[in-house]
Design a protein around this motif. Structure first.
Motif, short mmCIF file in Angstrom:
data_model
loop_
_atom_site.label_atom_id
_atom_site.label_comp_id
_atom_site.label_asym_id
_atom_site.label_seq_id
_atom_site.Cartn_x
_atom_site.Cartn_y
_atom_site.Cartn_z
N HIS A 1 0.83 -1.19 0.00
CA HIS A 1 0.00 0.00 0.00
C HIS A 1 0.87 1.26 0.00
CE1 HIS A 1 -3.71 2.24 0.83
NE2 HIS A 1 -2.93 3.03 1.55
N GLU A 2 1.85 1.28 0.87
CA GLU A 2 2.72 2.46 1.00
C GLU A 2 3.46 2.73 -0.30
OE1 GLU A 2 2.87 4.78 3.28
OE2 GLU A 2 1.14 3.65 4.00
N ASN A 3 3.97 1.65 -0.92
CA ASN A 3 4.69 1.79 -2.19
C ASN A 3 3.79 2.31 -3.29
OD1 ASN A 3 7.48 0.92 -2.94
ND2 ASN A 3 6.98 -0.48 -1.28
N ALA A 4 2.60 1.71 -3.37
CA ALA A 4 1.66 2.13 -4.40
C ALA A 4 1.32 3.60 -4.23
CB ALA A 4 0.39 1.28 -4.33
N LYS A 5 1.23 4.02 -2.98
CA LYS A 5 0.87 5.40 -2.70
C LYS A 5 1.96 6.36 -3.19
CE LYS A 5 -0.89 8.19 1.05
NZ LYS A 5 -0.27 8.53 2.31
N LEU A 6 3.21 6.01 -2.93
CA LEU A 6 4.34 6.84 -3.40
C LEU A 6 4.31 6.96 -4.93
CD1 LEU A 6 7.25 5.53 -1.14
CD2 LEU A 6 6.16 7.79 -1.07
N VAL A 7 4.11 5.82 -5.58
CA VAL A 7 4.11 5.81 -7.04
C VAL A 7 2.93 6.64 -7.56
CG1 VAL A 7 3.89 4.33 -9.07
CG2 VAL A 7 5.26 3.57 -7.13
N HIS A 8 1.77 6.43 -6.95
CA HIS A 8 0.58 7.17 -7.35
C HIS A 8 0.81 8.68 -7.23
CE1 HIS A 8 -3.70 8.02 -7.78
NE2 HIS A 8 -3.61 8.81 -6.73
N GLU A 9 1.42 9.07 -6.13
CA GLU A 9 1.63 10.51 -5.90
C GLU A 9 2.51 11.15 -6.98
OE1 GLU A 9 2.84 10.50 -1.83
OE2 GLU A 9 0.75 10.41 -1.13
N LEU A 10 3.52 10.40 -7.45
CA LEU A 10 4.35 10.95 -8.52
C LEU A 10 3.52 11.13 -9.80
CD1 LEU A 10 7.06 11.75 -9.89
CD2 LEU A 10 7.39 9.33 -10.40
N PHE A 11 2.67 10.15 -10.10
CA PHE A 11 1.97 10.19 -11.38
C PHE A 11 0.78 11.13 -11.40
CE2 PHE A 11 4.66 6.49 -11.75
CZ PHE A 11 5.27 6.80 -12.95
N VAL A 12 0.32 11.58 -10.25
CA VAL A 12 -0.76 12.58 -10.27
C VAL A 12 -0.23 13.98 -9.97
CG1 VAL A 12 -2.60 10.96 -9.71
CG2 VAL A 12 -1.41 12.16 -7.86
N ASP A 13 1.07 14.10 -9.79
CA ASP A 13 1.66 15.42 -9.52
C ASP A 13 1.86 16.16 -10.85
OD1 ASP A 13 3.26 17.59 -9.03
OD2 ASP A 13 4.53 16.57 -7.56
N GLY A 14 0.99 17.12 -11.10
CA GLY A 14 1.00 17.84 -12.38
C GLY A 14 2.29 18.60 -12.66
N ASP A 15 3.05 18.94 -11.63
CA ASP A 15 4.31 19.64 -11.87
C ASP A 15 5.40 18.69 -12.32
OD1 ASP A 15 3.24 22.05 -11.13
OD2 ASP A 15 3.76 21.77 -9.01
N LYS A 16 5.24 17.41 -11.93
CA LYS A 16 6.31 16.46 -12.22
C LYS A 16 6.02 15.57 -13.42
CE LYS A 16 8.66 15.94 -7.86
NZ LYS A 16 8.97 15.02 -6.76
N THR A 17 4.74 15.25 -13.63
CA THR A 17 4.41 14.24 -14.62
C THR A 17 3.37 14.78 -15.61
OG1 THR A 17 4.79 12.55 -12.95
CG2 THR A 17 3.57 11.87 -14.89
N ALA A 18 3.53 14.46 -16.88
CA ALA A 18 2.52 14.82 -17.87
C ALA A 18 2.24 13.62 -18.76
CB ALA A 18 3.00 15.99 -18.72
N LEU A 19 1.00 13.55 -19.22
CA LEU A 19 0.59 12.52 -20.16
C LEU A 19 0.51 13.14 -21.55
CD1 LEU A 19 -2.48 10.68 -18.61
CD2 LEU A 19 -0.51 9.61 -19.66
N ILE A 20 0.98 12.41 -22.54
CA ILE A 20 0.89 12.88 -23.92
C ILE A 20 0.16 11.81 -24.74
CG2 ILE A 20 2.26 13.49 -25.95
CD1 ILE A 20 4.44 14.38 -23.91
N LEU A 21 -0.92 12.21 -25.39
CA LEU A 21 -1.67 11.27 -26.21
C LEU A 21 -1.21 11.39 -27.66
CD1 LEU A 21 -5.32 11.88 -24.90
CD2 LEU A 21 -3.53 10.39 -23.95
N VAL A 22 -1.14 10.26 -28.34
CA VAL A 22 -0.76 10.28 -29.76
C VAL A 22 -1.94 9.77 -30.58
CG1 VAL A 22 0.91 9.52 -31.48
CG2 VAL A 22 1.62 9.80 -29.09
N ALA A 23 -2.24 10.46 -31.69
CA ALA A 23 -3.37 10.07 -32.53
C ALA A 23 -2.98 10.16 -34.00
CB ALA A 23 -4.56 10.98 -32.26
N LEU A 24 -3.71 9.44 -34.83
CA LEU A 24 -3.55 9.54 -36.28
C LEU A 24 -4.75 10.31 -36.84
CD1 LEU A 24 -2.37 5.94 -37.28
CD2 LEU A 24 -1.00 8.03 -37.17
N PRO A 25 -4.55 11.02 -37.96
CA PRO A 25 -5.63 11.87 -38.48
C PRO A 25 -6.70 11.11 -39.26
CG PRO A 25 -3.68 12.10 -39.85
CD PRO A 25 -3.31 11.16 -38.74
N GLU A 26 -7.27 10.10 -38.65
CA GLU A 26 -8.36 9.36 -39.29
C GLU A 26 -9.48 9.18 -38.28
OE1 GLU A 26 -6.28 5.83 -40.59
OE2 GLU A 26 -4.81 7.22 -41.43
#
Ligand SMILES: Nc1ncnc2c1ncn2[C@@H]1O[C@H](COP(=O)(O)OP(=O)(O)O)[C@@H](O)[C@H]1O
Ligand SMILES: [Mg+2]
Length: 303
Positions: A169-194
């Motif tokens: 639980h503690e580990n998952a929480k640390l990992v989760h916190e990094l991935f929801v921290d908007g200053d540290k992590t960003a998601l980029i979506l890739v799409a094709l024009p169809e």
């Protein structure tokens, strides 16, 4: 772009074949060109990046493929081993207890564990330091294709719900916190024009739920140049040109116009997303290597 590259972790995701590896590598090259020390992480055992630079397959250790650019390939198996060894501290014990006939299938069967430990590995890499400094200025993750990419992002939260307390639980929480921290992590979506790929991208965005604000860019990949700008006047012009000796040329232009209209529509639909839409041209080179990927990276960098 500067704002995007100033983060610690960029997760690139999208449907299979839309250009995730291409975009992740281009971004990583661009960040390296700007002087950052970059690690490009392939997940789920995917191991294509070294080949793009003319090297043999990567291992679980970082391998240098270009100036300031390193890559490694995470497999769930190695990540699980690392994770459990971190918990029990003795690798020999891991081999004895967890890789045997009885425990092996148990470990592999824990729901979400494969995904969680791969993100956990990214988390560990993010914290790696040498002489008190981060080893990596930026980590770009070539995330698994969506469907799967989504469960991966959600893995820390699922594990937290599943375990409630304790080391998992503690580990998952640390990992989760990094991935929801908007200053540290960003998601980029890739799409094709169809049409279908755009539907899938919008659908993915919807399904991201609480992670939506983490999406900081959408890359529209493989755009072809339009044959001319006045697309809406083609039908009229075509009628005036309708002669048998021109039929082949007209059919050819029809196809180009159709594609350009589809691209326009894709652009319009994706610009509804509340994040910048970055565009990449289709490159006609037979193979995309360091030079071409660098070009795509500079295009992204200039957006
Ligand atoms: N902008 C582009 N121009 C030309 N070919 C491209 C472009 N983007 C991707 N490709 C090619 O399309 C194929 C799939 O791209 P890839 O990045 O491997 O997709 P994914 O990682 O999403 O499966 C590869 O052969 C790649 O070289
Ligand atoms: Mg790929």
């Amino acid at each position: 772009m500067r704002e995007l590259l100033d983060r610690r972790v960029l997760l690139v995701t999208g449907k299979g074949g839309v250009g995730k590896t291409t975009v992740a590598t281009s971004l990583a090259l661009e960040a390296a060109r700007r002087g950052q020390r970059v690690l490009l992480v392939e997940t789920a055992g995917s191991n294509q990046v070294p080949g793009l630079f003319g090297h043999g397959p990567a291992s679980y250790e970082a391998q240098r493929v270009a100036e300031d650019l390193y890559t490694l390939s995470v497999t769930p198996e190695k990540a699980i081993e690392d994770y459990i060894v971190q918990q029990i501290k003795v690798r020999a014990l891991f081999k004895m207890v967890f890789r045997n006939r009885v425990m092996g299938p148990f470990v592999d069967g824990v729901p979400g564990l494969h995904d969680l430990v791969q993100l956990g590995k990214v988390f560990d890499l993010e914290r790696e330091t040498s002489f008190g400094r981060n080893i990596w200025d930026l980590i770009v993750v070539d995330a698994p294709a969506t469907g799967h990419g989504l469960t991966m992002l959600d893995a820390p939260r699922s594990m937290m719900e599943l375990t409630v307390a304790g080391p998992f639980h503690e580990n998952a929480k640390l990992v989760h916190e990094l991935f929801v921290d908007g200053d540290k992590t960003a998601l980029i979506l890739v799409a094709l024009p169809e049409e279908m790929p755009v539907n899938e991208t919008l659908d993915l965005y919807e399904r991201l739920g609480a992670y939506r604000p983490q999406v900081r860019a959408c890359v529209l990949n493989e755009l072809h140049p339009a044959p001319f700008t006045a697309l809406d006047r083609w039908d009229e012009a075509r009628a005036a040109l309708s002669r048998p000796e021109l039929s082949e040329a007209l059919a050819c232009t029809d196809r180009a116009v159709l594609r350009a209209r589809r691209q326009e529509q894709a652009r319009r639909r994706l610009s509804q997303l509340p994040c910048p839409l970055l565009e990449l041209p289709f490159l006609y080179d037979r193979r995309l290597g360091e030079r071409q990927l660098g070009r795509l990276g500079r295009t992204l960098g200039a957006s």
